[in-house]
Design an enzyme around this catalytic site. Structure first.
Site, PDB file in Angstrom:
ATOM      1  N   HIS A  37      40.320  -1.225  41.456  1.00  0.00           N
ATOM      2  CA  HIS A  37      39.709  -1.948  42.578  1.00  0.00           C
ATOM      3  C   HIS A  37      40.732  -2.966  43.090  1.00  0.00           C
ATOM      4  O   HIS A  37      41.868  -3.025  42.580  1.00  0.00           O
ATOM      5  CB  HIS A  37      38.397  -2.604  42.138  1.00  0.00           C
ATOM      6  CG  HIS A  37      38.516  -3.425  40.873  1.00  0.00           C
ATOM      7  ND1 HIS A  37      39.306  -4.550  40.793  1.00  0.00           N
ATOM      8  CD2 HIS A  37      37.988  -3.249  39.637  1.00  0.00           C
ATOM      9  CE1 HIS A  37      39.226  -5.062  39.582  1.00  0.00           C
ATOM     10  NE2 HIS A  37      38.445  -4.270  38.843  1.00  0.00           N
ATOM     11  N   HIS A  40      42.803  -5.027  40.552  1.00  0.00           N
ATOM     12  CA  HIS A  40      43.979  -4.332  39.997  1.00  0.00           C
ATOM     13  C   HIS A  40      45.107  -4.285  41.027  1.00  0.00           C
ATOM     14  O   HIS A  40      46.284  -4.476  40.699  1.00  0.00           O
ATOM     15  CB  HIS A  40      43.624  -2.889  39.621  1.00  0.00           C
ATOM     16  CG  HIS A  40      42.576  -2.749  38.557  1.00  0.00           C
ATOM     17  ND1 HIS A  40      41.348  -2.177  38.796  1.00  0.00           N
ATOM     18  CD2 HIS A  40      42.582  -3.090  37.239  1.00  0.00           C
ATOM     19  CE1 HIS A  40      40.638  -2.160  37.672  1.00  0.00           C
ATOM     20  NE2 HIS A  40      41.363  -2.708  36.715  1.00  0.00           N
ATOM     21  N   GLU A 151      43.844 -13.119  35.448  1.00  0.00           N
ATOM     22  CA  GLU A 151      43.132 -14.267  34.875  1.00  0.00           C
ATOM     23  C   GLU A 151      41.648 -13.957  34.701  1.00  0.00           C
ATOM     24  O   GLU A 151      40.945 -14.679  34.003  1.00  0.00           O
ATOM     25  CB  GLU A 151      43.298 -15.494  35.778  1.00  0.00           C
ATOM     26  CG  GLU A 151      44.677 -16.097  35.723  1.00  0.00           C
ATOM     27  CD  GLU A 151      44.797 -17.370  36.534  1.00  0.00           C
ATOM     28  OE1 GLU A 151      43.831 -17.739  37.238  1.00  0.00           O
ATOM     29  OE2 GLU A 151      45.877 -17.986  36.479  1.00  0.00           O
ATOM     30  N   MET A 187      35.611  -9.168  40.768  1.00  0.00           N
ATOM     31  CA  MET A 187      35.652  -7.702  40.783  1.00  0.00           C
ATOM     32  C   MET A 187      35.855  -7.182  39.367  1.00  0.00           C
ATOM     33  O   MET A 187      36.611  -7.757  38.586  1.00  0.00           O
ATOM     34  CB  MET A 187      36.782  -7.217  41.679  1.00  0.00           C
ATOM     35  CG  MET A 187      36.471  -7.440  43.128  1.00  0.00           C
ATOM     36  SD  MET A 187      37.674  -6.621  44.155  1.00  0.00           S
ATOM     37  CE  MET A 187      37.045  -7.123  45.749  1.00  0.00           C
TER      38      MET A 187
HETATM   39  P1  AMP Z   1      40.974  -3.418  33.179  1.00  0.00           P
HETATM   40  O1  AMP Z   1      41.254  -2.146  33.907  1.00  0.00           O
HETATM   41  O2  AMP Z   1      39.598  -3.963  33.415  1.00  0.00           O
HETATM   42  O3  AMP Z   1      41.371  -3.369  31.730  1.00  0.00           O
HETATM   43  O4  AMP Z   1      41.911  -4.498  33.831  1.00  0.00           O
HETATM   44  C1  AMP Z   1      43.297  -4.277  33.947  1.00  0.00           C
HETATM   45  C2  AMP Z   1      43.947  -5.553  34.423  1.00  0.00           C
HETATM   46  O5  AMP Z   1      43.382  -5.936  35.685  1.00  0.00           O
HETATM   47  C3  AMP Z   1      43.714  -6.746  33.474  1.00  0.00           C
HETATM   48  O6  AMP Z   1      44.893  -7.527  33.405  1.00  0.00           O
HETATM   49  C4  AMP Z   1      42.600  -7.483  34.159  1.00  0.00           C
HETATM   50  O7  AMP Z   1      42.581  -8.861  33.854  1.00  0.00           O
HETATM   51  C5  AMP Z   1      42.941  -7.270  35.618  1.00  0.00           C
HETATM   52  N1  AMP Z   1      41.778  -7.469  36.470  1.00  0.00           N
HETATM   53  C6  AMP Z   1      40.555  -6.878  36.347  1.00  0.00           C
HETATM   54  N2  AMP Z   1      39.707  -7.360  37.289  1.00  0.00           N
HETATM   55  C7  AMP Z   1      40.402  -8.263  38.017  1.00  0.00           C
HETATM   56  C8  AMP Z   1      40.090  -9.099  39.118  1.00  0.00           C
HETATM   57  N3  AMP Z   1      38.877  -9.120  39.665  1.00  0.00           N
HETATM   58  N4  AMP Z   1      41.056  -9.912  39.617  1.00  0.00           N
HETATM   59  C9  AMP Z   1      42.299  -9.911  39.054  1.00  0.00           C
HETATM   60  N5  AMP Z   1      42.661  -9.139  38.011  1.00  0.00           N
HETATM   61  C10 AMP Z   1      41.727  -8.329  37.493  1.00  0.00           C
END
Ligand code: AMP
Length: 280
Positions: A37, A40, A151, A187
């Site tokens: 999204h 990412h 973060e 998100m």
């Molecule tokens: P995930 O796919 O949920 O494991 O997240 C992968 C990376 O994207 C991690 O470093 C998360 O902290 C980052 N991330 C997920 N959601 C957000 C967001 N809304 N804003 C910024 N970074 C995000």
């Protein structure tokens, strides 16, 4: 727009990155679990600024899920993810299988203390061991100059920073701000689990967090503010796992030496667990 080159093994990824490294290009990595999204993609944009080559990994890591958690149900859509990465001119996607990352006989763990203690660990005791293990493996596979983490998962960011320092992993860990929906909800790939009604209610999580931040900044005592915020969340139907003020650097308790403070929250709305945090 260029379709990213897909690498499904560590050997392939290393071979693809070797020429870039040889000419002195800087490499950035963005580890993800897919279902990409705008949050990412903001990390990808930051990676672009930091480096010449960007590698995005997509791997739903089984070792960070407990048996009762949503590993099987976790949203997966590789084609859509690759289209999004193509639109952001990402050259390389690392998409290993579980067997590639954890071959038969795999027997090694990575445990980080310090910032991993409490908060998430009190409710998901397996979680940071899984994260630390997979991030170590991803960083060793790509050997990036920088890696970007959100973060949004603030405790995870602190754990990864600590781990990279402690293990002398030669990758700079960069934290990037949380990207939010127009109504303030952070998100998350898991937001698709929310029913329409839960989705509307979910916006009160950042709203109540923001109000707590304002009251604490305004001089009110944390011990008065946080219980009220918790009650307000519960009144809206959230089941709160934790809502705490911590030192923003160490994630330990706030002390006289604290330079930055952070409120961190995890709360359930129905079957969906939401996490969020804000600087105070
Ligand atoms: P995930 O796919 O949920 O494991 O997240 C992968 C990376 O994207 C991690 O470093 C998360 O902290 C980052 N991330 C997920 N959601 C957000 C967001 N809304 N804003 C910024 N970074 C995000």
């Amino acid at each position: 727009m260029t379709a990213p080159e897909i690498h499904r093994t560590i050997d392939e990824l290393r071979a693809a990155l070797r020429p870039a490294r040889q000419v002195g290009d800087r490499i950035a990595m963005v580890p993800t679990m897919g279902a990409l999204h705008e949050g990412h993609l903001s990390l990808v944009e930051r990676a672009r600024v930091e480096a010449d080559r960007v590698v995005v990994s997509i791997f739903v890591n089984p070792t960070q899920f407990a048996p009762h958690e949503d590993f099987d149900a976790y949203p997966r859509d590789e084609d859509k993810d690759l289209k999004l990465l193509g639109a952001f001119d990402v050259e390389a996607a690392f998409i290993p299988s579980v067997r590639e990352m954890y071959p038969q006989g795999f027997a090694t763990g990575v445990t980080v203390g310090g910032p991993s203690e409490g908060l998430e660990s009190a409710f998901r005791p397996h979680f940071f061991d899984g994260v630390a293990l997979v991030v170590t493996k991803l960083l060793l596979a790509a050997m990036p100059d920088v890696a970007i983490f959100g973060e949004k998962d603030y405790q995870q960011l602190c754990v990864v920073r600590r781990m990279a320092r402690d293990l002398n992993i030669p990758t700079e860990i960069i934290g990037a701000p949380t990207v939010r929906e127009p109504d303030g909800l952070a998100m998350s790939s898991r937001n698709v689990y929310l029913s329409p009604e839960e989705r509307r209610t979910a916006a009160s999580l950042p709203e109540i967090l923001r109000e707590a931040v304002e009251r604490i900044v305004g001089g009110e005592d944390t011990h008065d503010v946080l219980p009220i915020s918790r009650q307000r969340l519960e009144a809206r139907g959230f089941k709160v796992d934790y809502l705490e003020l911590r030192d923003g650097d160490t994630l330990g308790p706030v002390t006289d030496d604290t330079r930055s403070r952070r409120i961190l929250v995890a709360a359930w709305l129905g079957k969906t667990r939401l996490i969020d945090n804000m600087a105070v």
